[in-house]
Scaffold this active site. Structure first.
Site, short mmCIF file in Angstrom:
data_model
loop_
_atom_site.label_atom_id
_atom_site.label_comp_id
_atom_site.label_asym_id
_atom_site.label_seq_id
_atom_site.Cartn_x
_atom_site.Cartn_y
_atom_site.Cartn_z
N GLU A 285 0.83 -1.10 -0.02
CA GLU A 285 0.18 0.01 0.02
C GLU A 285 0.84 1.40 -0.16
OE1 GLU A 285 -2.47 0.67 3.47
OE2 GLU A 285 -3.50 2.42 2.42
N ASP B 9 5.26 4.16 3.48
CA ASP B 9 4.96 5.81 3.54
C ASP B 9 6.28 6.38 3.87
OD1 ASP B 9 2.22 7.57 4.18
OD2 ASP B 9 4.02 8.60 4.56
N ASP C 91 -10.15 10.46 -4.46
CA ASP C 91 -11.35 11.31 -4.67
C ASP C 91 -11.23 12.28 -5.60
OD1 ASP C 91 -9.20 12.37 -2.99
OD2 ASP C 91 -10.54 14.21 -2.97
N ASP D 222 -1.58 12.08 -2.52
CA ASP D 222 -1.54 13.57 -2.94
C ASP D 222 -1.92 13.79 -4.19
OD1 ASP D 222 -0.88 14.43 -0.01
OD2 ASP D 222 1.05 13.45 -0.77
C1 LIG Z 1 -3.30 12.00 1.74
S1 LIG Z 1 -2.32 10.85 2.74
C2 LIG Z 1 -3.15 9.33 2.30
C3 LIG Z 1 -3.01 8.19 3.70
C4 LIG Z 1 -3.87 7.19 3.63
N1 LIG Z 1 -3.51 6.20 2.30
C5 LIG Z 1 -5.40 7.25 3.59
O1 LIG Z 1 -5.81 7.15 2.70
O2 LIG Z 1 -5.75 7.74 4.67
C6 LIG Z 1 -1.00 10.57 1.54
C7 LIG Z 1 0.13 9.77 1.95
O3 LIG Z 1 1.03 9.64 1.26
C8 LIG Z 1 2.56 9.58 1.76
N2 LIG Z 1 3.27 10.04 0.36
C9 LIG Z 1 3.41 11.26 -0.48
N3 LIG Z 1 4.21 10.70 -1.31
C10 LIG Z 1 5.00 9.75 -1.20
C11 LIG Z 1 6.04 8.99 -1.68
N4 LIG Z 1 6.44 9.30 -2.92
N5 LIG Z 1 6.47 7.83 -1.38
C12 LIG Z 1 5.73 7.54 0.02
N6 LIG Z 1 4.78 7.90 0.47
C13 LIG Z 1 4.34 9.12 -0.01
C14 LIG Z 1 2.42 10.87 2.64
O4 LIG Z 1 3.30 11.03 3.36
C15 LIG Z 1 1.01 10.71 3.14
O5 LIG Z 1 0.87 9.93 4.34
#
Ligand SMILES: C[S@@+](CC[C@H](N)C(=O)[O-])C[C@H]1O[C@@H](n2cnc3c(N)ncnc32)[C@H](O)[C@@H]1O
Length: 213
Positions: free
Chosen positions: A43, A68, A153, A117
């Site tokens: 994931e 993450d 979304d 993101d």
């Molecule tokens: C908007 S949050 C979504 C968290 C979770 N998947 C949820 O739906 O509740 C996006 C997550 O992606 C991580 N993230 C962003 N770019 C990343 C990357 N290049 N590699 C690993 N993690 C990343 C961020 O640290 C953040 O925790």
């Protein structure tokens, strides 16, 4: 940085089920940790790892790893899965950009990208986790026929991903711009993440793109 966050970051690195991308022999350590010698489901951008933990409970003989870049985000999921003793769950503090340097070729069965993101600006397109530069990485670590799932979304990211899948000639397995309007959801698709719950509470529609190489 707030003190509480500092403590979480220091603590999470010592959890037995958390691996760091800078650790020596990280892939070997991951393989040694899991007792089932099948492949891995990842994931990406897992946050507190809702998919990782729920998929692991649905499929007890498979291995699940939440990835993450922020250790503080992983903390709650890693602590919870330790407390409830789910043996087939691990977490990797690391960047999606580095997955091919960590995982052996053809070692991964499936990838879930959950509410990443969206990077809506054109100038940030390369950071989207479904940009071709990421797909190249996923292709290297996935087994033949391995599947990538995106849940989002965000309309721009959804449409962009469909376009990339089409332009690269990948196999589109399933797509929906309003997942929960369908009565034919799998148990996997019904798993809700922290961000997903927030989006649903705001009345947003959840989108899914499922494809393979
Ligand atoms: C908007 S949050 C979504 C968290 C979770 N998947 C949820 O739906 O509740 C996006 C997550 O992606 C991580 N993230 C962003 N770019 C990343 C990357 N290049 N590699 C690993 N993690 C990343 C961020 O640290 C953040 O925790």
């Amino acid at each position: 940085m707030p003190r509480k966050k500092h403590i979480k970051i220091a603590e999470v690195k010592n959890f037995a089920n958390v691996f760091g991308y800078k650790d020596e022999n990280v892939f070997q350590n991951i393989c040694n940790y899991f007792s089932h010698k099948s492949g891995f489901t990842l994931e990406l951008g897992c946050g507190q790892g809702d998919y990782t933990i729920n998929l692991a409970q649905l499929h007890k003989r498979k291995n699940f790893i939440g990835v993450d870049r922020k250790p503080s985000r992983i903390y709650n999921g890693a602590k919870h899965s330790n407390e409830i003793k789910i043996a087939n769950v691990g977490f990797l503090v690391g960047y999606a950009e580095l997955l091919a340097e960590i995982f052996a070729p053809s070692s991964v069965d499936e990838i879930w990208i959950t509410f990443p993101d969206p990077y809506p600006r054109r100038s940030s397109m390369k950071k989207r986790l479904t940009h071709p530069r990421f797909l190249e990485i996923y292709k290297r670590i996935l087994k033949s026929g391995g599947v990538v799932n995106l849940k989002t979304d965000d309309d721009t990211l959804y449409n962009y991903t469909l376009k990339v899948v089409d332009e690269l000639g990948l196999k589109l397995i399933k797509e929906s711009n309003d997942l929960y309007s369908s009565s034919k959801l799998t148990d996997e698709e019904k798993i809700l993440t922290k961000y997903e719950r927030q989006h649903l509470a705001e009345g947003k529609k959840i989108k899914l793109v499922k494809f393979s190489f």
